[in-house]
Write a protein that holds these residues in place. Sequence first.
Motif, short mmCIF file in Angstrom:
data_model
loop_
_atom_site.label_atom_id
_atom_site.label_comp_id
_atom_site.label_asym_id
_atom_site.label_seq_id
_atom_site.Cartn_x
_atom_site.Cartn_y
_atom_site.Cartn_z
N LYS A 205 0.82 -1.13 0.10
CA LYS A 205 -0.27 -0.13 0.37
C LYS A 205 0.99 1.04 -0.26
N VAL A 206 2.00 1.66 0.34
CA VAL A 206 3.07 2.05 0.38
C VAL A 206 3.57 2.64 -0.86
N VAL B 108 -2.27 7.08 2.10
CA VAL B 108 -0.57 6.71 3.25
C VAL B 108 0.35 8.69 2.83
N ILE C 282 0.71 3.56 6.44
CA ILE C 282 -0.72 3.36 5.50
C ILE C 282 -1.43 3.55 6.37
#
Length: 355
Positions: A232-233, A325, A335
Amino acid sequence: MNETTILYPDKVSPLSRLNRILKGSRYSDAHFIILLDENTYQHCLPLLIEKMDVLEEAEFLEVPVGEEAKSIEIASQIWGALLDMNADRNSVIINLGGGCITDLGGYVAACYKRGIRFINVPTTLIGMVDAAIGGKTAINLEGYKNQVGVFVQPDYIAIEPAFIDTLPSIELTGGLFEMAKMLMLSDNELYHDFCNDIRNNDLAITNEMITHCAHFKEEVVKADPTDLSFRKVLNLGHTFGHALESFHKASNQPLNHGYAVGLGLWCALYLSVKKVGLSLELLEEYQKSLLPIVKHPKYSLKDAEAILSYMRADKKNANGMILCVLLLSLETPYIDVPVDENEVRDTILSLAKLQ
Ligand code: GLY
């Protein structure tokens, strides 16, 4: 999930290396089909064929340029064309293009006859450092991006920097923002050098930079292939970026994806300063180096409401919350930070006040 091999830039062209691989026994009965658009047909196919004689007999499928290609209608036309050309499980699709082609081609390949092999040959900077890597494939639905798709890995990804010379300047500058994102996440020093070079109008995109960013993406994907946690970063800047892209498209003032991410990165940095203590100098550095590349309209409160409505529909939200993020510092992302609707309005209006 199958493994992908990435052929990075090197003294021997990645395309020549891929050519040798496709002449090997694993592909001895392969029927190659090249998926491309008008731009890559004209500007990239000649180099591909020059370096890859294995593709001399390949068939072509041409789709519209850009996001228009990522529709169920176009996917269905491709499946029909594959049937017409008797494509079977020995067929291999070569996706020659940017993120739209690799998203569409991967999705089409994953579903046709329950999955045929495919190879990505990214031709844009964004494709080389991000979109072609990691197995995300999708089409759009009802104006929202990437709503229907699967994770599926290509056999190979050949990163050939020579294609960068074929790009219109907006595609090249747009790609700088995805590179900036990768550098913010992966290498403090390289990021500052990148910003300085842009400010001094002295940036050269080297094979080493492309390899650094692509390799970082590869490592993130290995750690979390299906985007459930660490991957997800890579959405840094994209919650706002995707909403801005959809808003501009609906307002008949389309914004290049890279530029939308560029504005989205500013929004993420602004909120990071406000909510999680990122240093103000980093926001200012971005404002002085990268942000001036994008000319954006003065968003009104009404525009902010429309942008907010696109953010509410983001598939990465959970439990009705808008999640972003943010950055605690360079190389330290945070995140799934909930952002409330007033914070979104304030961010868009603060962006509008700049420039
Ligand atoms: N482009 C973001 C990802 O691949 O996860």
